[in-house]
Design an enzyme around this catalytic site. Sequence first.
Site, PDB file in Angstrom:
ATOM      1  N   LYS A 500       0.784  -1.359   0.174  1.00  0.00           N
ATOM      2  CA  LYS A 500       0.059  -0.300  -0.091  1.00  0.00           C
ATOM      3  C   LYS A 500       1.003   1.202  -0.568  1.00  0.00           C
ATOM      4  O   LYS A 500       1.745   1.359   0.375  1.00  0.00           O
ATOM      5  CB  LYS A 500      -0.557  -0.043   1.150  1.00  0.00           C
ATOM      6  N   TYR A 726      15.354  31.859   1.223  1.00  0.00           N
ATOM      7  CA  TYR A 726      14.455  32.763   2.101  1.00  0.00           C
ATOM      8  C   TYR A 726      13.997  33.566   3.756  1.00  0.00           C
ATOM      9  O   TYR A 726      14.706  32.616   4.456  1.00  0.00           O
ATOM     10  CB  TYR A 726      13.333  32.176   1.855  1.00  0.00           C
TER      11      TYR A 726
END
Length: 832
Positions: A500, A726
């Site tokens: 999964k 940033y």
Amino acid sequence: MLLSDIQKATKAELISEETKTIEIDELLIDSRKIANADTALFIAIRGSHRDGHQFIADAYKKGVRVFLISEKIEQGLYPYASFLKVNDTVAALQQLAAYHRNQYHFPIIGITGSNGKTIVKEWLFQLLSADYKIVRSPKSYNSQIGVPLSVWGIEAHHNLGIFEAGISQPGEMNNSEKVLHPDIGIFTNIGEAHSEGFMNQRQKINEKLALFRQTKELIYCKDHHELNESIVQYAHQVRNNPDNPLKLFTWSQKSDATLRIHSIERENNVSVIKASYEDKERTITIPFIDHAYIEDAIHCWCVLLLLKLDDAVIAERMLHLHAVAMRLQLLHGMDNCTIINDTYNSDLTSLQIALDFLEQQRQHPRKTVILSDMLQMGKPDRDLYEEVADLIHQKNIYRIICIGPALYKNKEAFRKYKKLRSIFFKSTDELLKKLHMITFENEAILLKGARSFRFEKIEKLLEQKIHKTVLEINLTAIQHNLNVYRDLLPKGVKTMAMVKAYSYGSGSYEIANLLQFEGIDYLTVAYVDEGVALRKAGITAPIMVMSPEAAAFDRMISWKLEPEIFSIDSLQSFLKIANAFNEQHYPIHIKLDTGMHRLGFMKHELDALIAELKNNNASKVVSIFSHLAGSDAADFDGFTEEQAMHFNEMSKYLKDALEINPLLHLVNSSGITRHPELYYDMVRLGIGMYGFDGSNKIQSQLRHIGTLKTTIAQIKELPKGETVGYSRKGILKHESKIATVSIGYADGYFRDFGNGIGHMLVNGQPAKIIGSVCMDMCMLDISGIENVKVGDEVIVFGNDLPVSTLADWAKTIPYEILTSISQRVNRIYVNE
């Protein structure tokens, strides 16, 4: 070899209606990998996970008529078959190989050690192929089964053998020595690999030295202190025989030796090694700077000196050593193609191994092979390429593209097979000019070329261009981890594997293909779409869907997917669709809630469940299961016992009321290691298969399966006081060298790792992240790390920087790190 000679070599009882003059060319241990059934001997090996005797019928159906067995067989089921019965088929295989080896009297080089065996073997092949017709171990066939299978490859035209031998427990090397009888020995080094079965390093060294019982010359490095002590003692005590002395050919950087290394200078990705041998100064240059590669190259240098090659020849050949690709690569190609890149070897054995791997790629209806001339094979071209063509034909290849003058000259060997499309080019450049005229679409493509044909040019044109950041998944490591867990299980306990969430971020059908090939009993996905994708890719194994949506039950039935039923509503919805499809006894899995309180039937809901199931024949309960909430921690063992008690009561109640006997399963990866009393009929293997043991009981036995890599896009030298990234968070406290790398949070690299929290590996050294992690990139401080340039590879996580470390930085678990890797990150699969 004649059947009568095989019987003689193995001292087997022959059970046969046929003549002893049957000739055997091929030894088989896997019924899925049959090329020439008419001349094959199938050896039924009883292993820890599978018993080869169970596959005799399969091999017989595919045309095999001669079998080596150790169990009683109902001969009447196999008309015209011959059976050689022995006590131990592995021992018989070794006896057979020893008999075969003794028919030849050319020199054999035997290589053992903890690391470097395969590199040394392959480099010796590169260095000596101009002078000898060499037979060698394919890939790293160095086990108790691999060594005899390798020796079986000896043919009359060979005049030098190079074989590697490894051990995992005491006594094994005696068997390999009887098979190999090496004349020249190489002991590469000693390390921690495969130490589990030994008391200490000294015992492991002495066990490996058994390979050199009859060896004339032994090459090794004196600078490994314990190794040197053991070998000197072995030579003077164990091999203290004037008629058969063991000569030691040593090399050292620290003391006098046969080859005394004076200096190693590394610069511009080459190493210049200066030494003295027989009172003469000698120098080689190799195109590598890694310590391990330098050690491997010096071992090879010793062999060339021992064989008396000219210094100028040695220097020329050493300069042109090329890296050894240790594994097959599985890549995503353009137009829904899969590319298998294998430039490891260019010979018949490695071609067969690559074709076997190609055959596993069931997601494609067509298969193409792009093949170059096989160089330095020693066989006449006509015989060689007729054998190649026959092998390609037997593997049902749709198309072969042949490159090279020898293949071009032997077109007819391929064109006699009318169903095989064959295209020929005299050179790689000629193919590249016309590649746009050939259609590649929805197919698996095997690239199998000798190094000089530079097939990397073809790969670059065919490979899908997604992203410079790649997640490299080691399929062999997954297989290894699967077998570690299988070894813990009693015979008869089945295994359900979790694929999964894109196989925990590792891939979809690529992982499922491997698990299906390994004989997994069940696959499990979370949602219907995942299961449908696996079915479309050719996966036929049973698949359970853990979170089925009622609206998708019709698709589940159409694609033969089995639902987890966890509530009355989900059961009623499924039965309604199943009845509409006129299904009878469709397999379903009943989930019980024993304390996890996520999904599942509570105890008071069982009577309603029984009533629904009794009144409807559309479904059949094939398994009953539950989920443990704290199987990884001793603190929760009391709660785990309560859950097991509830599970026993509830499952028995269902079984008695419905008069059924389905599979019961309760434990996950941690439960397998900590709660063997709860195995029941099946276990569910999830994160453990991907290299993480939540209980930490067997973590040392597991292998990391993934390496996340990126590249350096730009390098800048910035003064003290500048800021990076940033919000100006990355403040430089000194003059720094900053590398921008091509990975960011859109790739799944957490912003939590920024501002000095995390690091990556550049040239094997940690480089801290400076400033904030951006969407598509981040910056590393590479000050003090030498020889870094634009385009260099950077390790985000891998063996030397495990995912668990990144999980610690982010205060999370490895599952989250793995499943967060973006789908835009290209997955590359390797098979060692």
